[in-house]
Design an enzyme around this catalytic site. Sequence first.
Site, mmCIF file in Angstrom:
data_model
loop_
_atom_site.group_PDB
_atom_site.id
_atom_site.type_symbol
_atom_site.label_atom_id
_atom_site.label_comp_id
_atom_site.label_asym_id
_atom_site.label_seq_id
_atom_site.Cartn_x
_atom_site.Cartn_y
_atom_site.Cartn_z
ATOM 1 N N GLN A 163 11.912 29.475 -45.766
ATOM 2 C CA GLN A 163 13.031 30.165 -45.145
ATOM 3 C C GLN A 163 12.700 30.561 -43.716
ATOM 4 O O GLN A 163 11.587 30.972 -43.406
ATOM 5 C CB GLN A 163 13.391 31.412 -45.971
ATOM 6 C CG GLN A 163 14.792 31.904 -45.736
ATOM 7 C CD GLN A 163 15.348 32.654 -46.933
ATOM 8 O OE1 GLN A 163 15.068 32.308 -48.070
ATOM 9 N NE2 GLN A 163 16.147 33.665 -46.688
ATOM 10 N N SER B 297 6.382 29.004 -49.465
ATOM 11 C CA SER B 297 7.339 29.751 -50.290
ATOM 12 C C SER B 297 8.279 28.781 -50.995
ATOM 13 O O SER B 297 7.843 27.996 -51.826
ATOM 14 C CB SER B 297 8.093 30.775 -49.433
ATOM 15 O OG SER B 297 8.826 31.664 -50.234
ATOM 16 N N LEU B 298 9.599 28.800 -50.686
ATOM 17 C CA LEU B 298 10.514 27.888 -51.371
ATOM 18 C C LEU B 298 10.100 26.438 -51.150
ATOM 19 O O LEU B 298 10.409 25.560 -51.966
ATOM 20 C CB LEU B 298 11.948 28.109 -50.898
ATOM 21 C CG LEU B 298 12.373 27.527 -49.543
ATOM 22 C CD1 LEU B 298 12.924 26.116 -49.680
ATOM 23 C CD2 LEU B 298 13.394 28.413 -48.871
ATOM 24 N N ARG C 226 16.810 31.207 -57.785
ATOM 25 C CA ARG C 226 15.748 31.986 -57.137
ATOM 26 C C ARG C 226 16.317 32.836 -56.004
ATOM 27 O O ARG C 226 15.990 34.016 -55.863
ATOM 28 C CB ARG C 226 14.678 31.024 -56.609
ATOM 29 C CG ARG C 226 13.433 31.672 -56.006
ATOM 30 C CD ARG C 226 12.460 30.561 -55.639
ATOM 31 N NE ARG C 226 11.181 31.037 -55.114
ATOM 32 C CZ ARG C 226 10.916 31.218 -53.821
ATOM 33 N NH1 ARG C 226 11.855 30.961 -52.923
ATOM 34 N NH2 ARG C 226 9.724 31.632 -53.432
ATOM 35 N N HIS D 52 8.236 38.267 -51.534
ATOM 36 C CA HIS D 52 6.788 38.261 -51.793
ATOM 37 C C HIS D 52 6.187 39.670 -51.763
ATOM 38 O O HIS D 52 5.131 39.906 -51.174
ATOM 39 C CB HIS D 52 6.071 37.329 -50.804
ATOM 40 C CG HIS D 52 6.565 35.922 -50.877
ATOM 41 N ND1 HIS D 52 6.294 35.100 -51.950
ATOM 42 C CD2 HIS D 52 7.355 35.208 -50.037
ATOM 43 C CE1 HIS D 52 6.893 33.932 -51.757
ATOM 44 N NE2 HIS D 52 7.538 33.976 -50.614
ATOM 45 N N GLN E 246 4.374 33.452 -57.682
ATOM 46 C CA GLN E 246 4.689 33.279 -56.273
ATOM 47 C C GLN E 246 5.788 34.224 -55.790
ATOM 48 O O GLN E 246 5.818 34.628 -54.628
ATOM 49 C CB GLN E 246 5.104 31.822 -56.035
ATOM 50 C CG GLN E 246 5.365 31.454 -54.589
ATOM 51 C CD GLN E 246 6.526 30.486 -54.463
ATOM 52 O OE1 GLN E 246 7.629 30.773 -54.917
ATOM 53 N NE2 GLN E 246 6.260 29.342 -53.853
#
Length: 316
Positions: free
Chosen positions: A10, A95-96, A120, A206, A255
């Site tokens: 992102q 991340s994603l 998510r 996170h 995660q």
Amino acid sequence: MIRAFTFPGQGAQTIGMGKDLADTFPQAKAVFDEVDDALGEKLTSIMWEGPEEDLTLTMNTQPALMAVSLAVFRVLQAEAGLDLTQHAKFVAGHSLGEYSAMCAAGSLDITTTAKLLRLRGEAMQRAVPAGKGAMAATLGLANDKVAEAAEAAAKETGEPVGVANDNANGQVVISGSKAGVDRACELAKEAGAKRAMPLAVSAPFHSALMQPAADEMAEALKDVAIAAPAVPVVANVRAEAVSDPELIRTLLVEQVTGKVRWLESVVYMRDQGVEELVECGSGKVLTGLTKWIDKSIKGQTINSADAVRALVEAGL
């Protein structure tokens, strides 16, 4: 040349991303069509026409960035003969982007990945009421000192705050409650940070505050078929290669609240002999971070039809 293929997270989104790929390559258009079908809506309309505030909604940003990454990857497979088992040692995503990496490596299909990322994004947004959480980027302060500032802020305020991303040397993102993040920024500046600036995000990604989202993802991933990747995935929370599907399932849940150990992941890949990181998808964030981390590692961004053509002409 020993390569790893990487996939952005992102922040890399922009209106129009992927449009030239879809207009130029049928393989790319097929990816975007599949994502639209999976979500039951024209996500591509938002990606290519806006408005920007809709694209930046986490529930849209996550599957949209994955779609661009996989469009690039599928075109490279078709046009350049890309085969991970021959041309890469690892895949990794920020991340994603870890979902994009796993999809590229064959652990998940595109439809499943799009649906998981939509969930998510929704789960992350639901996890924390608007205004309660925050994230901030710190620059120019050693990573361990930023961690110390976050720990001290948590003790002082009694609020959760910690390191969310160790992106590069002296470039760290913190996340948690707004009060905790604000105090951590003050302490980081007192310790010598050149900047400690709030990020325009919709939730404290996170961080411990994301536990409700982690619980939702655990339930969603419970029955999802995950195959062994064609090449190992360097997992965010471990900064090391993993291939076991059940371990991957567990780490995807961890995660959500865990730190994205990107600096450590790049160093790990370098130490395993990787000489070049090829970033597939929108923007060039990860390529820029590679220069911050270790100038001896080459970074290459493939984010447009022209970039694909250049790589095809140069050869894998």
